[in-house]
Design an enzyme around this catalytic site. Structure first.
Site, PDB file in Angstrom:
ATOM      1  N   PRO A  89      30.400  36.015  43.883  1.00 28.54           N
ATOM      2  CA  PRO A  89      30.311  34.474  44.283  1.00 28.54           C
ATOM      3  C   PRO A  89      29.474  33.863  43.329  1.00 28.54           C
ATOM      4  O   PRO A  89      29.507  32.522  43.375  1.00 28.54           O
ATOM      5  CB  PRO A  89      30.000  34.598  45.568  1.00 28.54           C
ATOM      6  CG  PRO A  89      30.104  35.933  46.385  1.00 28.54           C
ATOM      7  CD  PRO A  89      30.071  36.813  44.892  1.00 28.54           C
ATOM      8  N   GLU A 116      27.708  41.945  49.773  1.00 30.39           N
ATOM      9  CA  GLU A 116      26.297  42.046  50.157  1.00 30.39           C
ATOM     10  C   GLU A 116      25.448  42.067  48.531  1.00 30.39           C
ATOM     11  O   GLU A 116      24.358  41.930  48.795  1.00 30.39           O
ATOM     12  CB  GLU A 116      26.147  43.500  50.907  1.00 30.39           C
ATOM     13  CG  GLU A 116      26.642  43.451  52.221  1.00 30.39           C
ATOM     14  CD  GLU A 116      27.910  44.148  52.223  1.00 30.39           C
ATOM     15  OE1 GLU A 116      28.401  44.167  51.135  1.00 30.39           O
ATOM     16  OE2 GLU A 116      28.327  44.458  53.302  1.00 30.39           O
ATOM     17  N   ARG A 153      49.375  36.833  32.460  1.00 32.81           N
ATOM     18  CA  ARG A 153      50.526  36.105  32.302  1.00 32.81           C
ATOM     19  C   ARG A 153      50.328  35.160  31.005  1.00 32.81           C
ATOM     20  O   ARG A 153      51.443  34.956  30.427  1.00 32.81           O
ATOM     21  CB  ARG A 153      50.483  34.760  33.486  1.00 32.81           C
ATOM     22  CG  ARG A 153      50.647  35.281  34.722  1.00 32.81           C
ATOM     23  CD  ARG A 153      50.646  34.223  35.759  1.00 32.81           C
ATOM     24  NE  ARG A 153      51.903  33.325  35.426  1.00 32.81           N
ATOM     25  CZ  ARG A 153      52.884  33.133  35.625  1.00 32.81           C
ATOM     26  NH1 ARG A 153      53.444  34.133  36.304  1.00 32.81           N
ATOM     27  NH2 ARG A 153      53.662  32.022  35.346  1.00 32.81           N
ATOM     28  N   ASP A 168      53.369  25.972  33.397  1.00 32.70           N
ATOM     29  CA  ASP A 168      52.555  26.232  34.360  1.00 32.70           C
ATOM     30  C   ASP A 168      51.695  24.911  34.574  1.00 32.70           C
ATOM     31  O   ASP A 168      51.176  24.544  33.655  1.00 32.70           O
ATOM     32  CB  ASP A 168      51.677  27.457  34.212  1.00 32.70           C
ATOM     33  CG  ASP A 168      52.245  28.537  34.809  1.00 32.70           C
ATOM     34  OD1 ASP A 168      53.443  28.320  35.331  1.00 32.70           O
ATOM     35  OD2 ASP A 168      51.888  29.883  34.490  1.00 32.70           O
TER      36      ASP A 168
HETATM   37  N1  ADE Z   1      33.109  38.789  45.636  1.00 39.83           N
HETATM   38  C1  ADE Z   1      33.033  37.993  46.835  1.00 39.83           C
HETATM   39  N2  ADE Z   1      33.373  36.721  46.829  1.00 39.83           N
HETATM   40  C2  ADE Z   1      33.923  36.494  45.497  1.00 39.83           C
HETATM   41  C3  ADE Z   1      34.466  35.406  44.940  1.00 39.83           C
HETATM   42  N3  ADE Z   1      34.818  34.164  45.494  1.00 39.83           N
HETATM   43  N4  ADE Z   1      34.730  35.638  43.558  1.00 39.83           N
HETATM   44  C4  ADE Z   1      34.487  36.728  43.008  1.00 39.83           C
HETATM   45  N5  ADE Z   1      33.949  37.754  43.437  1.00 39.83           N
HETATM   46  C5  ADE Z   1      33.647  37.593  44.552  1.00 39.83           C
END
Ligand code: ADE
Length: 263
Positions: A89, A116, A153, A168
């Site tokens: 994230p 985590e 793709r 697309d």
């Molecule tokens: N791992 C946990 N959430 C994620 C996300 N939104 N994007 C990429 N890897 C992740």
């Protein structure tokens, strides 16, 4: 194109890589995806892949040594990959443009993180950290599959009709126009009604223009629909959209919408 995936849940990749567009590309050999079980790179009897964070706190952290061993093994077999991507994230946002860029690389390693955390030292060997969106998933397996799908793709031969990739929605920067197929009229229960009573039935039709056979009109109608949808739902996309002269004109008319001849 070759992908090597490093994960603690290899089974999560089995069906998605065996079905549909990806499945066909894999069985034809256009795509080569090898999934590595991180536990195979542990050296202890219990095949432990995570441990408590130094300094305390909740959750477990992926240990660095099995990951380094996995990357060494991949490199020993196939040479240095063009990119080692860790899903997280905290990464930069994955977009259609990124998918296109990555599709030109011959060999990508995808390292599936855990939400985590992953020992920071792993980043020594990571060339990019990628997030698929601003939400938290339990692990990097679904993001890795999303990346493999979106990137593949753009690899020649993966999608049967290359026009569908070029058209697309995000390749053009516009949302798609609405699509219809047979039957031309469809009797359905009125939305919200509890029974299939004839009184509550309605007939859903297909826009007349699509049945007209007038290809110039159809093209124009589709452009109009794509632009008005984008304006309504994702106006942020319009700034980066590649519009032709006709589309720019349609956009101006829609933006002016209803203000002509009033004041
Ligand atoms: N791992 C946990 N959430 C994620 C996300 N939104 N994007 C990429 N890897 C992740």
């Amino acid at each position: 194109m070759k992908f090597d995936v490093v994960t603690i849940f290899p089974a999560m990749f089995e069906r998605p890589l065996a079905e549909g567009v990806l499945g066909r590309a894999v069985s034809r050999g256009t795509l080569d995806v090898t999934v590595h079980d991180l536990r195979d790179f542990t050296t202890d009897r219990h095949r432990v892949v995570d441990d408590m964070p130094y300094g305390g706190g909740p959750g477990m952290v992926l240990k660095p040594d099995p990951i380094f061993r996995a990357l060494d093994a991949i490199e020993a077999e196939h040479g240095s990959p063009a990119a080692v991507i860790m899903t997280s994230p905290q990464g930069t946002r994955f977009t259609q443009a990124e998918a296109q860029r990555l599709s030109r690389l011959p060999h990508i390693v995808l390292l599936c993180g855990r939400y985590e955390g992953v020992d920071e030292r792993v980043r020594e060997r990571v060339s990019e950290e990628v997030s698929i969106g601003d939400y938290v998933l339990s692990g990097g397996e679904l993001p890795a599959l999303v990346i493999i799908d979106a990137v593949s793709r753009h690899v020649p031969g993966v999608v049967g009709d290359e026009r569908s990739v070029a058209e697309d929605s995000f390749s053009r920067g516009l949302l798609d126009f609405p699509q219809y197929t047979r039957p031309a009229t469809l009797a359905v229960r009125r939305t919200g009604s509890a029974n299939r009573d004839v009184v509550d039935a309605e007939t859903l039709t297909v826009p007349e223009v699509l049945l007209s056979g007038n290809h110039a009109e159809i093209r124009r109608w589709r452009k109009m629909q794509a632009i008005s949808r984008t304006l309504e739902r994702r106006p942020d996309l319009l700034a980066g959209a590649a519009l032709d002269e006709e589309e720019r004109h349609i956009l101006r008319v829609l933006q002016d919408g209803g203000h002509h001849g009033r004041d």
